[in-house]
Design an enzyme around this catalytic site. Sequence first.
Site, PDB file in Angstrom:
ATOM      1  N   THR A   1     -23.096  11.703  10.360  1.00 21.05           N
ATOM      2  CA  THR A   1     -21.779  11.472   9.766  1.00 21.05           C
ATOM      3  C   THR A   1     -20.841  10.937  10.841  1.00 21.05           C
ATOM      4  O   THR A   1     -21.062  11.150  12.038  1.00 21.05           O
ATOM      5  CB  THR A   1     -21.164  12.766   9.197  1.00 21.05           C
ATOM      6  OG1 THR A   1     -20.864  13.653  10.283  1.00 21.05           O
ATOM      7  CG2 THR A   1     -22.072  13.437   8.195  1.00 21.05           C
ATOM      8  N   CYS A   2     -19.819  10.264  10.405  1.00 21.34           N
ATOM      9  CA  CYS A   2     -18.763   9.827  11.332  1.00 21.34           C
ATOM     10  C   CYS A   2     -17.617  10.831  11.243  1.00 21.34           C
ATOM     11  O   CYS A   2     -16.463  10.483  11.036  1.00 21.34           O
ATOM     12  CB  CYS A   2     -18.314   8.401  11.033  1.00 21.34           C
ATOM     13  SG  CYS A   2     -17.789   8.162   9.334  1.00 21.34           S
ATOM     14  N   SER A   3     -17.979  12.089  11.379  1.00 18.43           N
ATOM     15  CA  SER A   3     -17.032  13.189  11.254  1.00 18.43           C
ATOM     16  C   SER A   3     -17.391  14.262  12.273  1.00 18.43           C
ATOM     17  O   SER A   3     -18.555  14.403  12.655  1.00 18.43           O
ATOM     18  CB  SER A   3     -17.118  13.780   9.847  1.00 18.43           C
ATOM     19  OG  SER A   3     -16.397  14.986   9.760  1.00 18.43           O
TER      20      SER A   3
ATOM     21  N   GLY B   1     -15.732  10.018  16.905  1.00 15.76           N
ATOM     22  CA  GLY B   1     -16.418  11.273  16.676  1.00 15.76           C
ATOM     23  C   GLY B   1     -17.512  11.114  15.627  1.00 15.76           C
ATOM     24  O   GLY B   1     -17.318  10.457  14.607  1.00 15.76           O
TER      25      GLY B   1
END
Length: 129
Positions: free
Chosen positions: A31-33, A93
């Site tokens: 994920t881009c989290s 992140g």
Amino acid sequence: KITNLQKELLRAAVDLVDADSPTGGYIVYSTCSIMVQENEMVVDYILNARDVKVVPTGLDFGREGFTNYQGKHFHHSVQNTRRFFPHVHNLDGFYVCKLKKISNAKKSSKQQAMEQEQKQQGKKRAERD
């Protein structure tokens, strides 16, 4: 809402992979989290819902995934996942987890409940120690 969608997507991906595949039956969840709800909690969910295990990502940088967060405890293998923080790694992140499908069996509700109970008992023992 987003975590439910991510759980559904990961479950569908795992169901599409053949554990007996010549390439090994691997799934990469990324994920881009940096939110635990979208990362470790989703991975912990799939570990309980399907016959998969977390394996090392092969990445030699990044921080280990959380096994504890705000009173929630995740499977110990979640430490093999990798977190990347903007302020530490000079990147956006994101999160990476590599899963290996052990079998094509889907865990029944009864199996899931038993594993969840065992997990709760382990947490209680860890808190006492």
